[in-house]
Design an enzyme around this catalytic site. Structure first.
Site, short mmCIF file in Angstrom:
data_model
loop_
_atom_site.label_atom_id
_atom_site.label_comp_id
_atom_site.label_asym_id
_atom_site.label_seq_id
_atom_site.Cartn_x
_atom_site.Cartn_y
_atom_site.Cartn_z
N LYS A 42 0.80 -1.19 0.00
CA LYS A 42 0.00 0.00 0.00
C LYS A 42 0.85 1.26 0.00
O LYS A 42 0.36 2.35 -0.29
CB LYS A 42 -0.87 0.02 1.28
CG LYS A 42 -1.79 -1.15 1.42
CD LYS A 42 -2.44 -1.10 2.85
CE LYS A 42 -2.47 -2.52 3.35
NZ LYS A 42 -2.70 -2.65 4.76
N GLY A 43 2.10 1.11 0.39
CA GLY A 43 2.94 2.28 0.62
C GLY A 43 3.08 3.22 -0.56
O GLY A 43 3.27 4.43 -0.39
N GLU A 98 7.65 2.59 -6.00
CA GLU A 98 7.69 2.16 -4.60
C GLU A 98 7.84 3.35 -3.67
O GLU A 98 8.35 4.40 -4.07
CB GLU A 98 8.89 1.22 -4.38
CG GLU A 98 8.56 -0.24 -4.47
CD GLU A 98 7.76 -0.76 -3.26
OE1 GLU A 98 7.17 0.05 -2.53
OE2 GLU A 98 7.73 -1.98 -3.08
N ASP A 102 14.30 -1.06 1.21
CA ASP A 102 15.05 -1.19 2.46
C ASP A 102 16.13 -2.26 2.26
O ASP A 102 17.28 -1.94 1.93
CB ASP A 102 14.06 -1.56 3.58
CG ASP A 102 14.67 -1.45 4.95
OD1 ASP A 102 15.90 -1.32 5.05
OD2 ASP A 102 13.93 -1.50 5.95
N LYS A 130 17.03 3.10 1.32
CA LYS A 130 17.82 2.96 2.55
C LYS A 130 19.19 2.37 2.18
O LYS A 130 19.33 1.72 1.14
CB LYS A 130 17.09 2.02 3.52
CG LYS A 130 15.73 2.52 4.00
CD LYS A 130 15.91 3.39 5.23
CE LYS A 130 14.67 3.44 6.10
NZ LYS A 130 14.45 2.28 6.94
N ASP A 158 4.45 3.30 6.79
CA ASP A 158 3.68 3.11 8.02
C ASP A 158 4.50 2.50 9.15
O ASP A 158 5.57 1.95 8.93
CB ASP A 158 2.49 2.18 7.75
CG ASP A 158 2.94 0.72 7.61
OD1 ASP A 158 3.85 0.44 6.81
OD2 ASP A 158 2.39 -0.14 8.33
C1 PRP Z 1 7.54 -2.00 2.00
C2 PRP Z 1 7.84 -1.31 0.68
C3 PRP Z 1 8.43 -2.40 -0.14
C4 PRP Z 1 9.14 -3.26 0.89
C5 PRP Z 1 10.59 -2.90 0.87
O1 PRP Z 1 6.32 -2.64 1.92
O2 PRP Z 1 6.68 -0.76 0.09
O3 PRP Z 1 7.47 -3.15 -0.84
O4 PRP Z 1 8.60 -2.94 2.17
O5 PRP Z 1 11.29 -3.66 1.81
P1 PRP Z 1 12.59 -4.50 1.40
O6 PRP Z 1 13.43 -3.65 0.50
O7 PRP Z 1 13.28 -4.74 2.73
O8 PRP Z 1 12.17 -5.77 0.76
P2 PRP Z 1 5.59 -3.30 3.17
O9 PRP Z 1 5.88 -4.78 3.18
O10 PRP Z 1 5.96 -2.55 4.42
O11 PRP Z 1 4.07 -3.12 2.81
P3 PRP Z 1 3.20 -1.77 2.65
O12 PRP Z 1 3.64 -1.11 1.36
O13 PRP Z 1 1.79 -2.25 2.59
O14 PRP Z 1 3.50 -0.90 3.85
#
Ligand code: PRP
Length: 179
Positions: A42-43, A98, A102, A130, A158
């Site tokens: 959702k981000g 995105e 991270d 990041k 979030d």
């Molecule tokens: C977040 C972001 C990416 C993922 C990145 O999504 O939107 O999809 O984490 O993390 P990574 O580089 O460590 O793999 P999240 O799983 O928090 O879901 P959301 O978008 O619904 O908050």
């Protein structure tokens, strides 16, 4: 929400100024070519909405929802599709949008998955990157901001499903995630 925040890292004005720059790059890079924006729920909702409106280039939009297997707040790299694209991306130019990269594991998996569908191209645009993501073999073509490894929220990001609607990106006060 003020008491839950430590400091603002990127203001609303800085976000919109940077998005205008990124959109101009995308307009130039995709001139004369079809463009499909793929937002990762959702981000990415905020950055998709603002980026799409900052573009002059015509584009289509579609959405995926993915979930990392594994406990806790860290990505495991094993990804499950919760909602797939409605679009056949064969021969399309796909730009994944995105909010944050991270560990880079989610995007590495997603790029591989989308490439297997025969698109003309797959690129990535993220609002925030990041430092860990730099250690992964992942080409990120458009980066809004490289930020330190802190607990950040806002502009789609979030903590326990809260703070996504902040119009800026800030760090969360320790007492919030340590209670
Ligand atoms: C977040 C972001 C990416 C993922 C990145 O999504 O939107 O999809 O984490 O993390 P990574 O580089 O460590 O793999 P999240 O799983 O928090 O879901 P959301 O978008 O619904 O908050």
């Amino acid at each position: 929400m003020g008491a839950d925040l430590e400091k603002i890292l990127v203001t609303e004005d800085q976000i919109s100024a940077r998005l205008a720059e990124v959109a101009a790059e995308i307009d130039a890079d995709y001139a004369g070519r079809d463009l499909l924006l793929v937002g990762v729920l959702k981000g990415a909702v905020m950055v998709m909405a603002d980026l799409a409106r900052a573009l002059h280039h015509p584009c289509s939009m579609d959405w995926m929802a993915v979930s990392s297997y594994g406990a806790g707040t860290t990505s495991s790299g094993v990804v499950r599709i919760l909602k797939d694209l409605e679009t056949d991306i064969k021969d399309r130019n796909v730009l994944i949008v995105e909010d944050v990269i991270d560990s880079g594991l989610t995007l590495s998996w997603l790029v591989g998955n989308l490439r297997s569908r025969g698109p003309a191209s797959v690129e990535i645009c993220t609002m925030v990157r990041k430092p860990l993501a730099l250690d992964v073999d992942l080409r990120v073509r458009y980066v809004g901001f490289d930020l330190p490894n802190e607990f950040i929220v806002g502009y789609g990001l979030d903590y326990a499903e809260k703070y996504r609607n902040l119009p800026f990106i800030g760090t969360l006060a320790q007492h919030v995630y340590q209670r």
